[in-house]
Design an enzyme around this catalytic site. Structure first.
Site, short mmCIF file in Angstrom:
data_model
loop_
_atom_site.label_atom_id
_atom_site.label_comp_id
_atom_site.label_asym_id
_atom_site.label_seq_id
_atom_site.Cartn_x
_atom_site.Cartn_y
_atom_site.Cartn_z
N LYS A 9 0.93 -1.38 0.32
CA LYS A 9 -0.11 0.14 0.13
C LYS A 9 1.08 1.17 -0.41
CE LYS A 9 -4.27 -1.85 2.53
NZ LYS A 9 -4.88 -2.49 3.44
N TYR A 49 -12.64 -3.13 -2.49
CA TYR A 49 -13.17 -2.00 -1.34
C TYR A 49 -14.81 -2.45 -1.37
CZ TYR A 49 -8.93 -2.20 0.49
OH TYR A 49 -7.23 -2.34 0.80
N ASN A 112 -1.72 -0.14 7.21
CA ASN A 112 -1.63 -1.73 7.74
C ASN A 112 -0.21 -2.33 6.80
OD1 ASN A 112 -3.09 -2.14 6.06
ND2 ASN A 112 -4.70 -3.16 7.36
N HIS A 115 -2.01 -5.47 1.70
CA HIS A 115 -3.42 -5.68 1.25
C HIS A 115 -2.98 -7.79 0.73
CE1 HIS A 115 -7.10 -7.36 -0.06
NE2 HIS A 115 -6.97 -7.40 -1.23
N GLU A 126 -9.66 -10.71 -7.28
CA GLU A 126 -9.02 -9.56 -7.81
C GLU A 126 -7.74 -9.38 -8.61
OE1 GLU A 126 -7.50 -9.28 -3.09
OE2 GLU A 126 -9.61 -8.44 -2.55
P1 CMP Z 1 -7.05 -4.49 3.97
O1 CMP Z 1 -6.86 -5.73 4.28
O2 CMP Z 1 -6.56 -3.96 2.46
O3 CMP Z 1 -9.00 -4.44 3.74
C1 CMP Z 1 -9.44 -3.70 4.21
C2 CMP Z 1 -9.18 -2.66 4.69
O4 CMP Z 1 -10.26 -1.21 5.16
C3 CMP Z 1 -7.85 -2.76 5.53
O5 CMP Z 1 -6.88 -3.61 5.44
C4 CMP Z 1 -7.71 -1.49 6.62
O6 CMP Z 1 -6.35 -0.96 5.34
C5 CMP Z 1 -8.47 -1.21 6.31
N1 CMP Z 1 -9.39 -0.71 8.11
C6 CMP Z 1 -10.76 -1.93 8.12
N2 CMP Z 1 -10.43 -1.62 9.81
C7 CMP Z 1 -11.09 -0.20 9.21
C8 CMP Z 1 -11.47 0.08 9.90
N3 CMP Z 1 -12.10 0.11 11.65
N4 CMP Z 1 -11.29 1.90 10.48
C9 CMP Z 1 -10.48 2.42 9.65
N5 CMP Z 1 -9.27 1.43 8.41
C10 CMP Z 1 -9.91 0.36 8.44
#
Ligand code: CMP
Length: 152
Positions: A9, A49, A112, A115, A126
């Site tokens: 990311k 998403y 984080n 993904h 995806e």
């Molecule tokens: P990802 O695995 O890319 O899938 C969905 C993404 O949404 C997740 O990683 C986080 O980056 C984001 N995400 C999930 N839950 C939250 C939350 N409660 N607040 C902000 N971002 C979130």
């Protein structure tokens, strides 16, 4: 052999962690079969998403994921979908165990770093979103006989 879609990311690219994170996948013995640097558009973010679009955190997630380039790749390996999810750790870097990628490098729920598809249906969907058929390349690494037994 299974395949999964991985995104390094914007935070990963901006923090110059691409090489270190790719190394972890390579060290594990996973095979990179496609990879490119791309800018995610709001439209692509909404498709990727789709299950989160109506959630309160979606606007922030969209501006984060479209805010700078990402590295998209397809990894191949035995049970690779679960293997990569386990390597990433829990969604929030604050909850992820030490030793996982997020546990070692992230202190955020949103930022984080990586993904990865969460199951076979998501992986198929995806991979199609990010790559055309001709952009992935079948190849058998010469090291394969030293990474797994012939009947695995
Ligand atoms: P990802 O695995 O890319 O899938 C969905 C993404 O949404 C997740 O990683 C986080 O980056 C984001 N995400 C999930 N839950 C939250 C939350 N409660 N607040 C902000 N971002 C979130």
């Amino acid at each position: 052999m299974e395949r999964t879609l991985v995104l390094l990311k914007p935070d990963c690219v901006q923090r110059r962690l691409v090489g270190r994170i790719l190394s972890r996948f390579e060290d594990k013995g996973l095979n990179i079969v496609a990879m490119k640097l791309i800018q995610i558009t709001p439209d692509l973010a909404r498709q990727h998403y789709a299950e989160h679009v109506s959630k309160p955190f979606y606007p922030g997630l969209e501006s984060f994921i479209t805010g700078a380039p990402v590295v998209a790749l397809i990894l191949e390996g035995l049970e690779v979908i679960q293997v990569v999810r386990d390597m990433l750790g829990a969604t929030s870097g604050l909850k992820a165990s030490a030793g996982t990628i997020r546990g070692d490098f992230s202190s955020s729920r949103q930022m984080n770093l990586v993904h990865a598809s969460d199951g076979p249906e998501a992986a198929a969907r995806e991979m199609k979103l990010y790559f055309e058929e001709h952009e992935s390349h079948d190849h058998e690494p010469t090291l394969t006989p030293w990474l797994k037994a012939i009947d695995e």
